[in-house]
Enzyme design. Structure first.
Site, PDB file in Angstrom:
ATOM      1  N   GLU A 110      -9.584  -1.604   5.015  1.00  0.00           N
ATOM      2  CA  GLU A 110     -10.284  -1.162   6.214  1.00  0.00           C
ATOM      3  C   GLU A 110     -11.581  -1.949   6.424  1.00  0.00           C
ATOM      4  O   GLU A 110     -12.118  -2.531   5.465  1.00  0.00           O
ATOM      5  CB  GLU A 110     -10.616   0.331   6.057  1.00  0.00           C
ATOM      6  N   ASP A 145       0.807  -1.221   0.000  1.00  0.00           N
ATOM      7  CA  ASP A 145       0.000   0.000   0.000  1.00  0.00           C
ATOM      8  C   ASP A 145       0.842   1.274   0.000  1.00  0.00           C
ATOM      9  O   ASP A 145       2.065   1.225   0.157  1.00  0.00           O
ATOM     10  CB  ASP A 145      -0.965   0.002   1.204  1.00  0.00           C
ATOM     11  N   HIS A 170      -7.092  -4.308  10.086  1.00  0.00           N
ATOM     12  CA  HIS A 170      -6.840  -4.190   8.638  1.00  0.00           C
ATOM     13  C   HIS A 170      -5.532  -4.875   8.249  1.00  0.00           C
ATOM     14  O   HIS A 170      -4.594  -4.946   9.021  1.00  0.00           O
ATOM     15  CB  HIS A 170      -6.911  -2.739   8.142  1.00  0.00           C
ATOM     16  N   ASN A 218      -7.491  -1.992  13.931  1.00  0.00           N
ATOM     17  CA  ASN A 218      -8.858  -2.429  13.620  1.00  0.00           C
ATOM     18  C   ASN A 218      -8.880  -3.726  12.803  1.00  0.00           C
ATOM     19  O   ASN A 218      -9.884  -4.083  12.223  1.00  0.00           O
ATOM     20  CB  ASN A 218      -9.621  -1.324  12.877  1.00  0.00           C
TER      21      ASN A 218
HETATM   22  C1  GLP Z   1      -0.342   0.598   8.380  1.00  0.00           C
HETATM   23  C2  GLP Z   1      -0.091  -0.327   7.196  1.00  0.00           C
HETATM   24  C3  GLP Z   1      -0.315  -1.784   7.564  1.00  0.00           C
HETATM   25  C4  GLP Z   1       0.347  -2.098   8.886  1.00  0.00           C
HETATM   26  C5  GLP Z   1      -0.220  -1.230   9.961  1.00  0.00           C
HETATM   27  C6  GLP Z   1       0.302  -1.515  11.353  1.00  0.00           C
HETATM   28  O1  GLP Z   1      -1.659   0.946   8.534  1.00  0.00           O
HETATM   29  N1  GLP Z   1      -0.918  -0.007   6.101  1.00  0.00           N
HETATM   30  O2  GLP Z   1       0.170  -2.608   6.521  1.00  0.00           O
HETATM   31  O3  GLP Z   1       0.183  -3.468   9.204  1.00  0.00           O
HETATM   32  O4  GLP Z   1       0.113   0.115   9.616  1.00  0.00           O
HETATM   33  O5  GLP Z   1       1.474  -0.832  11.584  1.00  0.00           O
HETATM   34  P1  GLP Z   1       2.366  -0.962  12.865  1.00  0.00           P
HETATM   35  O6  GLP Z   1       3.241  -2.140  12.628  1.00  0.00           O
HETATM   36  O7  GLP Z   1       3.146   0.319  12.899  1.00  0.00           O
HETATM   37  O8  GLP Z   1       1.487  -1.133  14.034  1.00  0.00           O
END
Ligand code: GLP
Length: 251
Positions: A141, A67, A136, A134
């Site tokens: 989402e 993404d 995702h 959440n």
């Molecule tokens: C973002 C990314 C996800 C990732 C999430 C959690 O939203 N799009 O791919 O898994 O963050 O990130 P973190 O590892 O910083 O908690």
């Protein structure tokens, strides 16, 4: 699903890096699916160290990312392209001509078409995944359906708030992102999934415990993946009662 319970986050990262290196060592021209966020950072640090020690060679791989925020260009320090260069690509000798990441500054609809043309022709050998608060995966989402292909999403307030820690101000967090669809994530041959921290507990309970697969918690779809290894540390694991079909092991 297989669940590996480790003694620390550092051990989780080492294990995840080992899974990726194993795939590359078996197949030099693997297509590696990468994720961003704080959780995979130590995995990339391990891969860089392995590369420096000559234990893995990334010169033949191609990569694809889940993404990117709409509106951020590759030089923006908050962009996922910047993150990937800083944490892995520039240090592990991965040439940008072999990299596919959504371009945040391109026309989003055209970009989605470009990415889907790529994903229609290519199959990911191993996908590294994290999870949002959440539930995702990528930026898929909570909603009423699972998307198959790359698409444009409007980020929820919860995600924006959680990710605002990477930005100076909440108002700077982009409203939209381009994300790989859950269908393409599920088509990856192998998935290695990492989660750390108590804020991921609800999502991980929904994914690992005997609960419904629901697009309201997109990560629950992983229950149906044929080769998904979930790695969490014992602090989080103590609070989760995995479903009987989850194969559990300890390091
Ligand atoms: C973002 C990314 C996800 C990732 C999430 C959690 O939203 N799009 O791919 O898994 O963050 O990130 P973190 O590892 O910083 O908690």
């Amino acid at each position: 699903m297989r669940l590996v319970i480790t003694k620390s986050d550092e051990e989780s990262a080492r294990l995840a890096a080992g899974c990726i290196a194993e795939v590359v060592n078996e197949k030099r021209d693997s297509l590696l699916g990468f994720a961003t966020g704080s959780t995979p950072e130590p995995v990339y640090a391990q891969l860089v160290a392995m590369c420096a020690r000559g234990e893995v060679d990334f010169s033949g791989v191609r990569t694809v990312n889940l993404d990117e925020y709409v509106g951020l260009n590759a030089e923006d320090p908050h962009s996922y392209m910047y993150y990937m260069r800083k944490n892995l690509f520039d240090k592990a000798g991965i040439d940008l001509s072999r990299v596919t990441i959504p371009r945040g500054d391109a026309d989003p609809e055209e970009e989605v078409r470009r990415l889907n043309a790529f994903s229609d022709k290519n199959n990911i050998d191993i996908q590294l995944l994290g999870v949002g608060v959440n539930g995702h995966i990528g930026f898929n989402e909570p909603c009423d359906c699972f998307y198959n292909k790359y698409h444009i999403v409007t980020l929820t307030e919860k995600t924006k708030k959680s990710n605002s820690r990477m930005f100076s101000r909440m108002e700077d967090v982009p409203e939209r992102a381009i994300t790989m669809g859950v269908g393409d994530i599920m088509r990856a041959k192998r998935i290695v999934f990492l989660a750390n921290g108590i804020e991921k507990l609800d999502a991980m309970k929904a994914i690992l415990e005997p609960r419904d697969v629901t697009p309201r918690i997109q990560g629950t779809i992983l229950k149906f993946h044929q080769d998904c290894k979930i790695i969490i540390d014992k602090v989080l694991a103590e609070l989760i009662n995995p479903a009987p079909e989850v194969e559990v092991s300890y390091t």
